[in-house]
Design a protein around this motif. Structure first.
Motif, short mmCIF file in Angstrom:
data_model
loop_
_atom_site.label_atom_id
_atom_site.label_comp_id
_atom_site.label_asym_id
_atom_site.label_seq_id
_atom_site.Cartn_x
_atom_site.Cartn_y
_atom_site.Cartn_z
N SER A 33 27.89 41.49 56.84
CA SER A 33 26.80 40.98 56.00
C SER A 33 27.13 41.24 54.54
O SER A 33 28.15 41.83 54.23
CB SER A 33 25.48 41.65 56.39
N GLY A 34 26.27 40.77 53.66
CA GLY A 34 26.45 41.00 52.23
C GLY A 34 27.18 39.86 51.55
O GLY A 34 27.61 38.90 52.20
N PRO A 35 27.33 39.96 50.23
CA PRO A 35 27.92 38.88 49.43
C PRO A 35 29.38 38.54 49.80
O PRO A 35 29.84 37.45 49.56
CB PRO A 35 27.87 39.40 48.00
N ASN A 36 30.10 39.52 50.38
CA ASN A 36 31.49 39.29 50.75
C ASN A 36 31.66 39.15 52.25
O ASN A 36 32.73 39.43 52.80
CB ASN A 36 32.38 40.43 50.22
N ALA A 37 30.62 38.71 52.94
CA ALA A 37 30.68 38.55 54.40
C ALA A 37 31.87 37.67 54.78
O ALA A 37 32.15 36.67 54.12
CB ALA A 37 29.38 37.94 54.92
N GLY A 38 32.58 38.08 55.82
CA GLY A 38 33.73 37.32 56.29
C GLY A 38 34.76 38.23 56.92
O GLY A 38 34.60 39.44 56.99
N ASP A 70 38.36 37.67 41.98
CA ASP A 70 37.05 38.29 42.09
C ASP A 70 36.56 38.53 43.52
O ASP A 70 35.97 39.56 43.80
CB ASP A 70 36.00 37.46 41.33
N ASN A 71 36.78 37.61 44.43
CA ASN A 71 36.28 37.76 45.79
C ASN A 71 37.34 38.16 46.80
O ASN A 71 37.08 38.17 48.00
CB ASN A 71 35.58 36.48 46.24
N ASP A 72 38.54 38.50 46.33
CA ASP A 72 39.61 38.93 47.23
C ASP A 72 39.38 40.37 47.68
O ASP A 72 39.01 41.24 46.89
CB ASP A 72 40.97 38.87 46.52
N PHE A 73 39.63 40.62 48.97
CA PHE A 73 39.65 42.00 49.48
C PHE A 73 40.79 42.71 48.79
O PHE A 73 41.94 42.28 48.88
CB PHE A 73 39.82 41.97 51.00
N VAL A 90 35.30 50.13 50.45
CA VAL A 90 35.93 48.82 50.56
C VAL A 90 35.63 48.11 49.25
O VAL A 90 34.48 48.10 48.80
CB VAL A 90 35.35 48.02 51.75
N ALA A 91 36.65 47.53 48.63
CA ALA A 91 36.45 46.88 47.33
C ALA A 91 37.00 45.46 47.33
O ALA A 91 37.95 45.14 48.05
CB ALA A 91 37.11 47.70 46.22
N PHE A 92 36.39 44.66 46.49
CA PHE A 92 36.78 43.26 46.30
C PHE A 92 36.98 43.03 44.81
O PHE A 92 36.24 43.54 43.98
CB PHE A 92 35.70 42.32 46.83
N GLY A 93 37.99 42.23 44.48
CA GLY A 93 38.24 41.88 43.09
C GLY A 93 39.10 42.91 42.39
O GLY A 93 39.83 43.68 43.01
N LYS A 94 39.00 42.91 41.06
CA LYS A 94 39.84 43.78 40.24
C LYS A 94 39.50 45.25 40.48
O LYS A 94 38.33 45.63 40.60
CB LYS A 94 39.65 43.44 38.77
N ILE A 95 40.55 46.07 40.52
CA ILE A 95 40.38 47.50 40.74
C ILE A 95 39.49 48.09 39.65
O ILE A 95 39.61 47.77 38.48
CB ILE A 95 41.76 48.20 40.78
N LEU A 96 38.60 48.94 40.05
CA LEU A 96 37.64 49.68 39.22
C LEU A 96 36.48 48.86 38.69
O LEU A 96 35.48 49.41 38.27
CB LEU A 96 38.34 50.41 38.05
N VAL A 97 36.57 47.54 38.67
CA VAL A 97 35.46 46.74 38.14
C VAL A 97 34.91 45.74 39.16
O VAL A 97 33.89 45.12 38.90
CB VAL A 97 35.84 46.00 36.84
N GLY A 98 35.54 45.62 40.30
CA GLY A 98 35.08 44.68 41.31
C GLY A 98 33.93 45.22 42.13
O GLY A 98 33.47 46.35 41.94
N LYS A 99 33.45 44.44 43.08
CA LYS A 99 32.36 44.82 43.97
C LYS A 99 32.87 45.85 44.97
O LYS A 99 33.96 45.70 45.53
CB LYS A 99 31.84 43.58 44.71
N LYS A 100 32.11 46.93 45.18
CA LYS A 100 32.53 47.96 46.13
C LYS A 100 31.40 48.28 47.09
O LYS A 100 30.21 48.14 46.77
CB LYS A 100 33.00 49.21 45.41
#
Length: 167
Positions: free
Chosen positions: A29-34, A66-69, A93-103
């Motif tokens: 679930s969530g914005p990065n579901a997949g 931005d949306n890459d695992f 678990v983080a998505f996007g650029k290190i330190l600034v992406g969605k976690k």
């Protein structure tokens, strides 16, 4: 036909050895579901690096959209307890650029990173094969995002006599 089979087996063997770690991630679930899969030719799994009985994983991709695992960090303080399943672990678990992406984080340890309170809930189960371990993590963040991650560690780094050895 035997030659073709031998070549195929050799190719598969080389390919398998090149992938020291395989991460299968399902964001339920969530914005990065997949579903996501990452392969690393580097050894990302470890035993004893963050404590005598610890198991961990350090996987990060330097370049990510931005949306890459892009990252999975795991710390299990007691790998022996995790063989039966433990809720005493940390995963990010983080998505996007290190330190600034969605976690997304789950922290069930008694003393979390930065002395934070427990976050979310889940279970981490280790499976031992030979000298190495694989990990399966199922949980939910404090925000209700469900995570299902499997780490296949074809090689694991061990701390022995103040040296780090891959096995």
């Amino acid at each position: 036909m035997k030659i073709l089979l031998s070549i195929a087996l050799l190719f598969f063997s080389i390919l398998t050895n090149a992938q020291n770690s395989i991460i299968k991630l399902i964001m339920v679930s969530g914005p990065n579901a997949g579903n996501y899969t990452a392969n690393s030719d580097k050894t990302t799994c470890s035993c004893g690096l963050t404590g005598e009985k610890s198991f961990g994983n350090q996987f990060s991709q330097k370049v990510a959209k931005d949306n890459d695992f892009s990252s999975l960090q795991l710390i299990v303080d007691d790998k022996d307890a995790a063989l039966k399943g433990t809720n005493n672990f940390y995963i990010k678990v983080a998505f996007g650029k290190i330190l600034v992406g969605k976690k997304y984080e789950i922290d069930g340890r008694n003393s979390g990173i930065g002395f934070t309170k427990k976050m979310g809930k889940g279970i981490c189960t280790l499976t031992k094969h030979g000298k190495s371990y694989d990990a399966h993590i199922v949980g939910e963040t404090s925000d209700g995002v469900k995570i299902d991650a499997t780490l296949v560690c074809n090689k694991t780094m061990f701390k022995k006599n103040e040296q780090y050895i891959e096995e």
